[in-house]
Design an enzyme around this catalytic site. Structure first.
Site, PDB file in Angstrom:
ATOM      1  N   ASP A 321       0.853  -1.180   0.000  1.00  0.00           N
ATOM      2  CA  ASP A 321       0.000   0.000   0.000  1.00  0.00           C
ATOM      3  C   ASP A 321       0.892   1.233   0.000  1.00  0.00           C
ATOM      4  O   ASP A 321       1.881   1.304   0.735  1.00  0.00           O
ATOM      5  CB  ASP A 321      -0.914   0.019   1.233  1.00  0.00           C
ATOM      6  CG  ASP A 321      -1.876   1.182   1.207  1.00  0.00           C
ATOM      7  OD1 ASP A 321      -2.888   1.079   0.513  1.00  0.00           O
ATOM      8  OD2 ASP A 321      -1.607   2.192   1.887  1.00  0.00           O
ATOM      9  N   LEU A 322       0.549   2.216  -0.845  1.00  0.00           N
ATOM     10  CA  LEU A 322       1.358   3.434  -0.940  1.00  0.00           C
ATOM     11  C   LEU A 322       1.041   4.361   0.223  1.00  0.00           C
ATOM     12  O   LEU A 322      -0.125   4.591   0.556  1.00  0.00           O
ATOM     13  CB  LEU A 322       1.094   4.142  -2.260  1.00  0.00           C
ATOM     14  CG  LEU A 322       1.354   3.323  -3.532  1.00  0.00           C
ATOM     15  CD1 LEU A 322       1.151   4.184  -4.760  1.00  0.00           C
ATOM     16  CD2 LEU A 322       2.746   2.717  -3.522  1.00  0.00           C
ATOM     17  N   ASP A 364      -4.508   2.436  -4.593  1.00  0.00           N
ATOM     18  CA  ASP A 364      -3.052   2.534  -4.526  1.00  0.00           C
ATOM     19  C   ASP A 364      -2.453   1.300  -3.849  1.00  0.00           C
ATOM     20  O   ASP A 364      -1.423   1.385  -3.184  1.00  0.00           O
ATOM     21  CB  ASP A 364      -2.625   3.811  -3.797  1.00  0.00           C
ATOM     22  CG  ASP A 364      -3.201   3.893  -2.380  1.00  0.00           C
ATOM     23  OD1 ASP A 364      -4.050   3.044  -2.035  1.00  0.00           O
ATOM     24  OD2 ASP A 364      -2.798   4.787  -1.617  1.00  0.00           O
TER      25      ASP A 364
END
Length: 719
Positions: A321-322, A364
């Site tokens: 996950d960003l 994302d």
């Protein structure tokens, strides 16, 4: 083809409707329509009954003025047809079976001079009907073509037209001589001029090398075993273009007129084939990153888990996950965000081993399946390489963008389903983002307890919100000089279904949930606003009520407007409200938004208090960068100021600094009279704690009385 004819009629005659119909004793039913959706009408209503009955074409410029048709419901109705032109259509036995007609709502739309065009179209329809009938009689058609050369010219014209429309060509191969005959459309499919020299060998060489063996085998089996065949393959046209074709062939034995041969058709299916490929790709791949999408990834993961059960080896799943990607969208816009996602997807693809499956899991998030048989160390290393690639700077239109990622890693075994593997990786990811972003976190069973507590807390708060069991508990804030109540801190409390009262700390995991925390904040503000007037009436010295904010509130761009609007709707003056924030909230990723929200609240008259002052890492910069009106000295310092010289010096320094900056000071956690006296000597004029009372509901707070002497209730709680 009939639909194309009716569409052509609409274009040629500029009419609103075109029909090809058949007629029986009771009804007229439609083979093809353009401009209207009809299935059938009664024969006595059908205007086409006239050309069918007379066998002659018919033009009626004004139906409404013609006594034969003026009362016809198709004419007399609102928006009915006004102009008609139709020609009879004969079947293969020359019996009139239907019509081709055009109609329009406008009068005088068709002229008799146009009949010759429509009659020509009617003949094409008749020819197509005849062709349709003859297609079921292939052997008879071959015989007829040999003995009826005049009919052959007409039929060939129609047949070639049909081939062009349908992109289908016919071919014939004589078995003994290998003589190959193509129709014009077969030449067109191969990109050749009509009548170019061609033989069987050349024809097979048009197919792509990988498809030629299958083509040769199909033709050979048809010659030797009289087997029909059908296949799809790619061929390379003479102009270099690639064509996808479906070829059908059937062996016909020799008869009195013709030698043994193979006849068939070749159909250019390139458009539908590529459309199917595009649909398949759209179903499996993310359009932005060209990685697998979630649907395809789930399918691959299920296959890998099944394979693992057959050959037991470790299978690892990474979820990435960003961190901070929301800021990219908020600051630069979603178009830049898409470019960043595309770049990161490409980086991940290049960073992982070739036998690794990578997918855009959603938003994302990315999901990675490590090759079967890899070790936990190898899987972790892949995750670390991915995170290192994500952290590399991205440049876009002169802007330098830096983001990071957090990774959750889980291992499957033969007893774990794909959903369970995903859940574990997601749990490890959630654990990592909450505690140590930017690293690879391996699933551990201990995460389950934390997760269970979180779900339990969320469930308790959710049910309390739904069942109106949330209420504010008001803790008094007093003037330390005379112990008079000057303020109240509203603390979230909830009552369980069994009647047990819980504090916010006991359901802290739910408070940290951004969506739920906003709901709690909105409910608390509504309840506090309802209590406000009665509390001020019961406590004449009450100068303010403190309300605690959450991080989700401060990073919500419309929080200030909603907060001020809620106060306005309940006739609460903003100057009587203090919003408490913690230093952790001020250190949120979206610092600019937090500053803007607090400035808007300050501009609206709200006082801002910095809670737990002295426990953060950058208290001084917070006092400089944010509109702080008061600080609240954390209870951890107050608890030991009477016995710990260092804590006393720290508290003295904090109070002096705040007073020099013209910032109010409130001490928390006062439980002893000695603490109150010492704080007063240091210059702290306001405080709260069990010495003066714990948080109580609105009814008990209204009855609370504090003065120069501590109340009996306060003394008991302090003890």
């Amino acid at each position: 083809m009939f639909d194309q004819i009716t569409e052509l009629c609409v274009e040629l005659f500029h009419s609103s409707v075109s029909l090809i119909s058949f007629m029986d004793a009771e009804r007229q039913w439609y083979l093809s329509t353009c401009g209207v959706d009809l299935i059938e009408v009664p024969r006595d209503v059908a205007i086409c009954n006239y050309p069918i009955s007379t066998g002659c074409s018919l033009v009626v410029p004004r139906l409404a003025s013609d006594e034969r048709f003026s009362n016809n419901p198709l004419v007399a109705c609102e928006g009915g047809i006004q102009s008609y032109m139709g020609c009879p259509v004969r079947g293969p036995n020359q019996v009139i079976i239907g019509t081709v007609c055009v109609v329009d709502q406008r009068p005088d739309w068709f002229a008799p001079s146009q009949l010759i065009v429509l009659e020509g179209i009617a003949r094409i329809v008749e020819d197509l009907l005849e062709l349709h009938a003859k297609s079921h009689q292939a052997e008879q058609l071959t015989h007829d073509l040999a003995i009826k050369k005049e009919s052959l010219k007409n039929s060939n014209r129609i047949f070639n037209q049909a081939e062009r429309v349908a992109r289908v060509g016919s071919w014939e191969l004589e078995v003994d001589s290998n003589k190959l005959t193509w129709s014009a459309q077969v030449y067109a499919i191969h990109g050749l001029e009509p009548d170019s020299d061609i033989d069987l060998s050349n024809a097979i060489n048009f197919y792509e090398p990988e498809d030629r063996p299958a083509v040769e085998k199909a033709v050979s089996n048809a010659m030797e075993k009289s087997e029909p065949f059908k296949f799809e393959a790619n061929l390379r046209a003479a102009d270099g273009g690639s064509v996808r074709v479906r070829t059908v062939g059937e062996y016909l034995p020799a008869d009195d007129f013709l030698p043994a041969r193979i006849v068939g058709v070749i159909h250019d299916i390139s458009d539908s084939y590529h459309a199917q490929l595009a649909l398949k790709r759209a179903a499996d791949f993310d359009s932005l990153t060209n990685l697998f999408n979630r649907h395809a990834f789930d399918r691959v993961l299920q296959a890998r888990v099944r394979a693992m059960k057959e050959a037991p080896e470790d299978l690892f799943l990474l979820l990435v996950d960003l961190d901070g990607f929301k800021d990219v969208n908020d600051i630069f816009g979603h178009l830049v965000g898409d470019v960043v996602l595309e770049e990161i997807g490409d980086r991940i693809s290049r960073a992982v081993p070739l036998d690794t499956t990578v997918a855009r899991w959603g938003g994302d998030e990315f999901a990675i399946i490590i090759r079967q048989g890899a070790s936990i160390a190898e899987a972790q290393q892949v995750g670390e390489v991915i995170l290192a690639e994500i952290c590399k700077q991205t440049e876009f239109s002169g802007h330098k963008i830096m983001i990071s990622g957090t990774c959750g890693l889980a291992c499957a075994d033969e007893n774990k389903s794909p959903k369970e593997l995903i859940r574990r990786a997601d749990l490890a990811l959630y654990h990592g983002k909450a505690r140590e972003p930017g690293r690879v976190h391996i699933y551990d069973k201990s995460f389950e307890l934390t997760n269970d507590l979180r779900h339990k807390a969320i469930g308790q708060v959710r049910s309390a919100l739904d069942e109106n069991r949330i209420f504010p508990g008001y803790q008094p804030i007093v003037d330390l000089r005379n112990n008079q109540l000057v303020g109240l801190e509203a603390l979230m409390r909830l009552t369980t279904r069994s009647g047990h009262q819980m504090t916010a700390t006991q359901v802290l995991p739910a408070i940290l949930d951004p969506i739920l925390s906003r709901e709690i904040g909105e409910r608390m503000l509504s309840l506090i606003a309802e209590d406000f007037d009665e509390l001020r009436l019961a406590q004449p010295n009450l100068k303010f009520i403190s309300i605690n904010a959450t991080e989700a509130d401060l990073i919500s761009r419309d929080f200030a407007q909603k907060f001020l609007k809620a106060l306005e709707n309940n006739n609460v003056r903003p100057s009587l409200v203090t919003l408490e924030v913690t230093e952790t909230m001020l250190m949120a990723n979206d610092r600019t938004t937090v500053q803007k929200v607090l400035q808007d609240l300050k501009g609206g008259g709200i006082q801002i208090a910095l809670d737990d002052f002295g426990t953060g890492f950058s208290s001084l910069s917070h006092l400089r960068d944010f509109p702080i009106d008061k600080v609240k000295i954390d209870r951890s310092f107050v608890a030991s100021i009477c016995s710990n010289h260092q804590d006393r010096l720290i508290v003295q320094a904090l109070i002096s600094m705040a007073l020099n900056l013209n910032i109010g000071v409130i001490a928390e956690g006062i439980e002893k009279v000695e603490q109150r006296k010492l704080l007063l000597q240091m210059g702290c004029l306001q405080g709260q704690g069990f010495l003066f009372g714990a948080a109580q509901n609105g009814c008990r707070t209204k009855l609370l009385r504090l003065g120069n002497r501590l109340t009996r209730l306060g003394c008991e709680q302090a003890a």
